[in-house]
Design a protein around this motif. Structure first.
Motif, PDB file in Angstrom:
ATOM      1  N   SER A  35      17.463 119.415 -35.248  1.00  0.00           N
ATOM      2  CA  SER A  35      16.782 119.232 -36.535  1.00  0.00           C
ATOM      3  C   SER A  35      15.318 118.877 -36.331  1.00  0.00           C
ATOM      4  CB  SER A  35      17.477 118.140 -37.356  1.00  0.00           C
ATOM      5  OG  SER A  35      17.419 116.896 -36.675  1.00  0.00           O
ATOM      6  N   ASP A 203      12.698 120.580 -41.524  1.00  0.00           N
ATOM      7  CA  ASP A 203      13.816 120.918 -42.401  1.00  0.00           C
ATOM      8  C   ASP A 203      14.301 119.697 -43.179  1.00  0.00           C
ATOM      9  OD1 ASP A 203      15.750 121.412 -39.402  1.00  0.00           O
ATOM     10  OD2 ASP A 203      15.361 119.531 -40.438  1.00  0.00           O
ATOM     11  N   ARG A 204      13.737 118.535 -42.879  1.00  0.00           N
ATOM     12  CA  ARG A 204      14.011 117.331 -43.676  1.00  0.00           C
ATOM     13  C   ARG A 204      12.763 116.450 -43.662  1.00  0.00           C
ATOM     14  NH1 ARG A 204      18.524 115.708 -46.026  1.00  0.00           N
ATOM     15  NH2 ARG A 204      18.684 113.557 -46.728  1.00  0.00           N
ATOM     16  N   GLU A 218      15.981 117.108 -47.984  1.00  0.00           N
ATOM     17  CA  GLU A 218      15.718 118.404 -47.358  1.00  0.00           C
ATOM     18  C   GLU A 218      14.438 118.985 -47.943  1.00  0.00           C
ATOM     19  OE1 GLU A 218      19.074 120.892 -47.874  1.00  0.00           O
ATOM     20  OE2 GLU A 218      20.373 119.712 -46.566  1.00  0.00           O
TER      21      GLU A 218
END
Length: 218
Positions: A35, A203-204, A218
């Motif tokens: 992530s 992505d976050r 998100e």
């Protein structure tokens, strides 16, 4: 907030105080493998204090910072071998050149990526034989990312990575980072106030305000 099994980063009610002032208050977040998490906030919001705890440079006043499921304050020497870092302020000796830095880092990291390091320096047009202290601030930042990536890290931590870079250099750095993530799936934690630049990478996103996490989405 409890850490999920296998999270690369887990901050559990992390609190940092300097005297009576709380720089970070009960911050909880987690990064699963692969992530990209962007922690955003103005200067003084608590970003750098969070990064220092995450890297085991500062002991939290309360709460816990875990890397790969282990307390980073207690196991820093072992855990940091798996982490690449682009710090807010470089601690590179000003007299060392890129070639000398590579020789030093290669001796510490068994998975050193010499070919990747050379290719990134060439793309960023960073001279290999000039002392670090004589490079422009932008070139110093552009050298820091290849150094961090060449250690083949499982986790990459960036503290205001575009500080001192012009618009073109910022774009090049993010393009390099995006390409690296596509190639390896490296987990990334980036603290920044460059909201526009980080949008294409993360992505976050979390937003710190006054040491508190007011957004985590998100």
């Amino acid at each position: 907030m409890s850490a999920a099994s296998g999270d690369v980063v887990s901050l559990d009610r992390l609190t940092v105080r300097y005297g009576r002032r709380a720089a970070v208050e009960e911050l909880s977040l987690a990064l699963p493998p692969g992530s990209v998490y962007a922690l955003l906030g103005r200067n003084g919001s608590g970003k750098t204090s969070t990064v220092r705890c995450l890297l085991g440079q500062w002991k939290p006043s309360a709460g816990q910072a875990l890397l790969f499921g282990r307390d980073v304050w207690r196991h820093r020497s072992r855990l940091m071998a798996r982490v690449g870092v682009v710090p807010e302020r470089s601690e590179v000796p000003p007299s060392m050149t890129a070639d000398q830095l590579e020789w030093f880092f290669r001796s510490l990291y068994p998975n050193w990526d010499g070919a990747g390091f050379a290719a990134r320096l060439e793309r960023f047009a960073v001279p290999r034989r000039r002392a670090f202290g004589t490079l422009s601030k932008g070139q110093q930042r552009q050298l820091s990312l290849p150094l961090a990536l060449a250690t083949s890290p499982e986790l990459l931590v960036l503290d205001d990575p575009t500080l001192g870079l012009d618009a073109v250099a910022r774009r090049e750095l993010y393009e390099e980072l995006i390409g690296e993530l596509a190639d390896r799936g490296t987990t990334v934690f980036v603290a920044s106030n460059d909201i526009a630049g980080i949008e294409a990478v993360a992505d976050r996103v979390g937003i710190l305000r006054g040491g508190r996490l007011v957004v985590d989405e998100e």
